[in-house]
Design a protein around this motif. Structure first.
Motif, PDB file in Angstrom:
ATOM      1  N   ARG A 269      36.591  26.983  47.194  1.00  0.00           N
ATOM      2  CA  ARG A 269      37.136  27.929  46.217  1.00  0.00           C
ATOM      3  C   ARG A 269      36.372  27.855  44.899  1.00  0.00           C
TER       4      ARG A 269
ATOM      5  N   CYS B 297      33.042  29.609  45.284  1.00  0.00           N
ATOM      6  CA  CYS B 297      33.190  31.069  45.210  1.00  0.00           C
ATOM      7  C   CYS B 297      33.377  31.506  43.761  1.00  0.00           C
TER       8      CYS B 297
ATOM      9  N   ARG C  12      30.765  33.806  41.655  1.00  0.00           N
ATOM     10  CA  ARG C  12      31.255  35.022  41.003  1.00  0.00           C
ATOM     11  C   ARG C  12      30.899  35.004  39.516  1.00  0.00           C
TER      12      ARG C  12
ATOM     13  N   ARG D 164      28.646  38.145  46.758  1.00  0.00           N
ATOM     14  CA  ARG D 164      28.659  37.727  48.161  1.00  0.00           C
ATOM     15  C   ARG D 164      28.240  36.263  48.231  1.00  0.00           C
ATOM     16  N   ILE D 165      28.826  35.544  49.201  1.00  0.00           N
ATOM     17  CA  ILE D 165      28.455  34.146  49.412  1.00  0.00           C
ATOM     18  C   ILE D 165      28.309  33.907  50.910  1.00  0.00           C
TER      19      ILE D 165
ATOM     20  N   GLU E 266      39.150  30.458  54.587  1.00  0.00           N
ATOM     21  CA  GLU E 266      38.826  30.863  53.217  1.00  0.00           C
ATOM     22  C   GLU E 266      38.105  32.211  53.178  1.00  0.00           C
TER      23      GLU E 266
ATOM     24  N   ARG F 141      31.041  36.007  53.200  1.00  0.00           N
ATOM     25  CA  ARG F 141      32.214  36.732  52.732  1.00  0.00           C
ATOM     26  C   ARG F 141      31.894  37.408  51.412  1.00  0.00           C
TER      27      ARG F 141
ATOM     28  N   LEU G 248      32.731  38.444  47.517  1.00  0.00           N
ATOM     29  CA  LEU G 248      33.393  37.783  46.380  1.00  0.00           C
ATOM     30  C   LEU G 248      34.038  38.882  45.539  1.00  0.00           C
TER      31      LEU G 248
END
Length: 175
Positions: A113, A116, A120, A126-127, A145, A171, A173
């Protein structure tokens, strides 16, 4: 091992150069073919931080260990996957480790978390990450997650006598 009620985790923080020796020890202590493709490190050990692995790319989680000491319990490395301007909107997790005594306490989740949030804050939207196919615990954590499998390189690595997939996950962000 400390009881859950007495286990204390501190907020995730940016690494500093002085964290290098403890991070190197953590890295060596958590080495496993479950998540590592490089051979087990041997003395003399390379420094944890160098020109390609900088303190500003690492976030650390501290916790009170079973002996009552506040120590680094885990880390995550978050970097741009390439130096290309057209890829500057992406960050990649290129290393995550949690000490054995601290596993199952939410430290890995807190580090993801924080990674991320850090990405951001750097302007990424995006990560991504790569995880070995047989590392079911890590894959489950990443999926919980919001990471989804985006590609699989079948049999990419030959480890301990068998071929292992390299799984690409990512995923968005969202703000």
């Amino acid at each position: 091992m400390a009881e859950p009620s007495t286990f204390t985790t501190l907020p995730v923080r940016p690494a500093v150069p002085d964290d290098g020796p403890a991070l190197g020890e953590l890295d060596r202590g958590t080495w496993s073919t479950l998540h590592e493709v490089m051979p087990r490190p041997q003395p003399p050990y390379q420094p944890f931080f160098d020109d390609r692995h900088r303190p500003q790319d690492v976030l650390v989680a501290e916790a009170v260990n079973p002996e009552g000491e506040t120590v680094i319990a885990g880390y995550v490395r978050v970097v741009p996957p390439t130096p290309l301007a057209c890829n500057a909107h992406v960050r990649q997790i290129q290393g995550l480790a949690v000490a054995g005594w601290a596993r199952g306490r939410g430290i890995g989740r807190a580090l993801i978390r924080a990674a991320c949030g850090h990405a951001r804050a750097e302007g990424a939207n995006r990560i991504t990450l790569r995880v070995l196919g047989h590392n079911s615990p890590a894959r489950a954590l990443y999926a919980s997650e919001g990471f989804a499998v985006e590609g699989v390189l079948r049999g990419e690595f030959f480890l301990t006598g068998r071929y292992v997939d390299d799984v690409l996950m990512g995923r968005p962000l969202s703000p």
